[in-house]
Design a protein around this motif. Structure first.
Motif, PDB file in Angstrom:
ATOM      1  N   LYS A   1     -36.925  -8.442   1.771  1.00 57.73           N
ATOM      2  CA  LYS A   1     -36.897  -7.290   2.163  1.00 57.73           C
ATOM      3  C   LYS A   1     -35.953  -7.107   3.344  1.00 57.73           C
ATOM      4  O   LYS A   1     -35.430  -6.255   3.757  1.00 57.73           O
ATOM      5  CB  LYS A   1     -38.358  -7.110   2.735  1.00 57.73           C
ATOM      6  N   GLU A   2     -35.485  -8.311   3.747  1.00 56.65           N
ATOM      7  CA  GLU A   2     -34.515  -8.246   4.898  1.00 56.65           C
ATOM      8  C   GLU A   2     -33.223  -7.623   4.308  1.00 56.65           C
ATOM      9  O   GLU A   2     -32.672  -8.139   3.254  1.00 56.65           O
ATOM     10  CB  GLU A   2     -34.217  -9.574   5.377  1.00 56.65           C
ATOM     11  N   LYS A   3     -32.752  -6.872   5.062  1.00 58.77           N
ATOM     12  CA  LYS A   3     -31.593  -6.232   4.556  1.00 58.77           C
ATOM     13  C   LYS A   3     -30.370  -7.043   4.472  1.00 58.77           C
ATOM     14  O   LYS A   3     -29.409  -7.007   3.561  1.00 58.77           O
ATOM     15  CB  LYS A   3     -31.088  -4.978   5.526  1.00 58.77           C
ATOM     16  N   ILE A   4     -30.185  -8.141   5.247  1.00 59.78           N
ATOM     17  CA  ILE A   4     -29.033  -8.915   5.588  1.00 59.78           C
ATOM     18  C   ILE A   4     -29.117  -9.951   4.488  1.00 59.78           C
ATOM     19  O   ILE A   4     -27.791 -10.375   3.879  1.00 59.78           O
ATOM     20  CB  ILE A   4     -29.012  -9.718   6.832  1.00 59.78           C
ATOM     21  N   ALA A   5     -30.221 -10.162   3.522  1.00 59.69           N
ATOM     22  CA  ALA A   5     -30.203 -11.042   2.519  1.00 59.69           C
ATOM     23  C   ALA A   5     -29.334 -10.534   1.409  1.00 59.69           C
ATOM     24  O   ALA A   5     -28.886 -11.348   0.425  1.00 59.69           O
ATOM     25  CB  ALA A   5     -31.458 -11.369   2.089  1.00 59.69           C
ATOM     26  N   LYS A   6     -29.447  -9.346   1.272  1.00 59.26           N
ATOM     27  CA  LYS A   6     -28.681  -8.656   0.251  1.00 59.26           C
ATOM     28  C   LYS A   6     -27.058  -8.740   0.348  1.00 59.26           C
ATOM     29  O   LYS A   6     -26.284  -8.526  -0.539  1.00 59.26           O
ATOM     30  CB  LYS A   6     -28.895  -6.803   0.141  1.00 59.26           C
ATOM     31  N   SER A   7     -26.815  -9.126   1.568  1.00 56.91           N
ATOM     32  CA  SER A   7     -25.351  -9.286   1.653  1.00 56.91           C
ATOM     33  C   SER A   7     -24.848 -10.776   1.645  1.00 56.91           C
ATOM     34  O   SER A   7     -23.695 -11.125   2.022  1.00 56.91           O
ATOM     35  CB  SER A   7     -24.967  -8.858   3.082  1.00 56.91           C
ATOM     36  N   PHE A   8     -25.895 -11.672   1.617  1.00 52.90           N
ATOM     37  CA  PHE A   8     -25.398 -13.214   1.247  1.00 52.90           C
ATOM     38  C   PHE A   8     -24.398 -13.324   0.124  1.00 52.90           C
ATOM     39  O   PHE A   8     -24.435 -12.730  -0.838  1.00 52.90           O
ATOM     40  CB  PHE A   8     -26.604 -13.814   1.135  1.00 52.90           C
ATOM     41  N   VAL A   9     -23.839 -14.120   0.318  1.00 53.95           N
ATOM     42  CA  VAL A   9     -22.781 -14.597  -0.710  1.00 53.95           C
ATOM     43  C   VAL A   9     -23.083 -15.732  -1.749  1.00 53.95           C
ATOM     44  O   VAL A   9     -23.868 -16.586  -1.303  1.00 53.95           O
ATOM     45  CB  VAL A   9     -21.322 -14.757  -0.003  1.00 53.95           C
ATOM     46  N   HIS A  10     -22.563 -15.875  -2.627  1.00 55.06           N
ATOM     47  CA  HIS A  10     -22.377 -17.092  -3.675  1.00 55.06           C
ATOM     48  C   HIS A  10     -21.774 -18.352  -3.197  1.00 55.06           C
ATOM     49  O   HIS A  10     -20.748 -18.011  -2.546  1.00 55.06           O
ATOM     50  CB  HIS A  10     -22.333 -16.472  -4.973  1.00 55.06           C
ATOM     51  N   ALA A  11     -22.026 -19.286  -3.635  1.00 54.57           N
ATOM     52  CA  ALA A  11     -21.233 -20.378  -3.310  1.00 54.57           C
ATOM     53  C   ALA A  11     -19.751 -20.421  -3.704  1.00 54.57           C
ATOM     54  O   ALA A  11     -18.974 -21.025  -3.109  1.00 54.57           O
ATOM     55  CB  ALA A  11     -21.819 -21.739  -3.771  1.00 54.57           C
ATOM     56  N   SER A  12     -19.588 -19.810  -4.576  1.00 51.79           N
ATOM     57  CA  SER A  12     -18.086 -19.858  -5.294  1.00 51.79           C
ATOM     58  C   SER A  12     -17.229 -18.906  -4.133  1.00 51.79           C
ATOM     59  O   SER A  12     -16.282 -19.375  -3.995  1.00 51.79           O
ATOM     60  CB  SER A  12     -18.127 -18.908  -6.517  1.00 51.79           C
ATOM     61  N   THR A  13     -17.844 -17.978  -3.430  1.00 48.85           N
ATOM     62  CA  THR A  13     -16.966 -17.444  -2.388  1.00 48.85           C
ATOM     63  C   THR A  13     -16.866 -18.339  -1.264  1.00 48.85           C
ATOM     64  O   THR A  13     -15.592 -18.423  -0.753  1.00 48.85           O
ATOM     65  CB  THR A  13     -17.722 -16.138  -1.778  1.00 48.85           C
TER      66      THR A  13
END
Length: 154
Positions: free
Chosen positions: A68-80
């Motif tokens: 539910k945390e908004k910031i989690a939706k902006s987490f990146v993938h390891a490839s980035t």
């Protein structure tokens, strides 16, 4: 599975020290528990130069999508994250399709020949503990890594 901010900092410090290069593989599809902006801050605070990735690929984890945390939706993938280190040839190996790996493979089985002697960096951030045949996964890791390559178990 994923790379927490403290693990990201640890990998950045090691990269600063040894200058990782070449191909990277992760055991399991690894998400980074940080945003792109946070990662830039980690590199800057550790005085480590970084590359600007071509695309910022966000996490693929179903677990993170339900957060539910908004910031989690902006987490990146390891490839980035690895592309910021200059490692643009990224591959992850996972047994389960729902984890959306680049390469679908059960590490309990012999690694295919096309993955042998291919990688200069292998990161295991908590996948090996879920594999039944430890001898086979260690043999696979040894076969995948190039001479003088790095294997990092977290």
């Amino acid at each position: 599975m994923g790379l927490t901010p403290s693990l990201c900092r640890l990998l950045i410090l090691q990269h600063k020290r040894v200058h990782f290069s070449g191909r990277v593989v992760t055991l399991g599809n690894q998400d980074v528990w940080a945003t792109y902006e946070q990662l830039k801050g980690f590199f800057k605070s550790l005085n480590c130069p970084y590359q600007v990735p071509k695309n910022i690929i966000h996490h693929t984890s179903e677990f993170l999508k339900d957060r539910k945390e908004k910031i989690a939706k902006s987490f990146v993938h390891a490839s980035t994250f690895f592309e910021m280190m200059g490692l643009t040839d990224y591959l992850d190996i996972d047994k389960f399709e729902q984890d959306k790996p680049v390469f679908l493979h059960d590490m309990n089985a012999l690694i295919p020949s096309e993955l042998r002697n291919r990688f200069s960096l292998l990161v295991d951030a908590g996948t090996m503990e879920h594999i039944f045949d430890i001898k086979q996964v260690v043999c696979n890791i040894v076969q995948m890594i190039q001479q003088y390559g790095w294997v990092i178990h977290i």
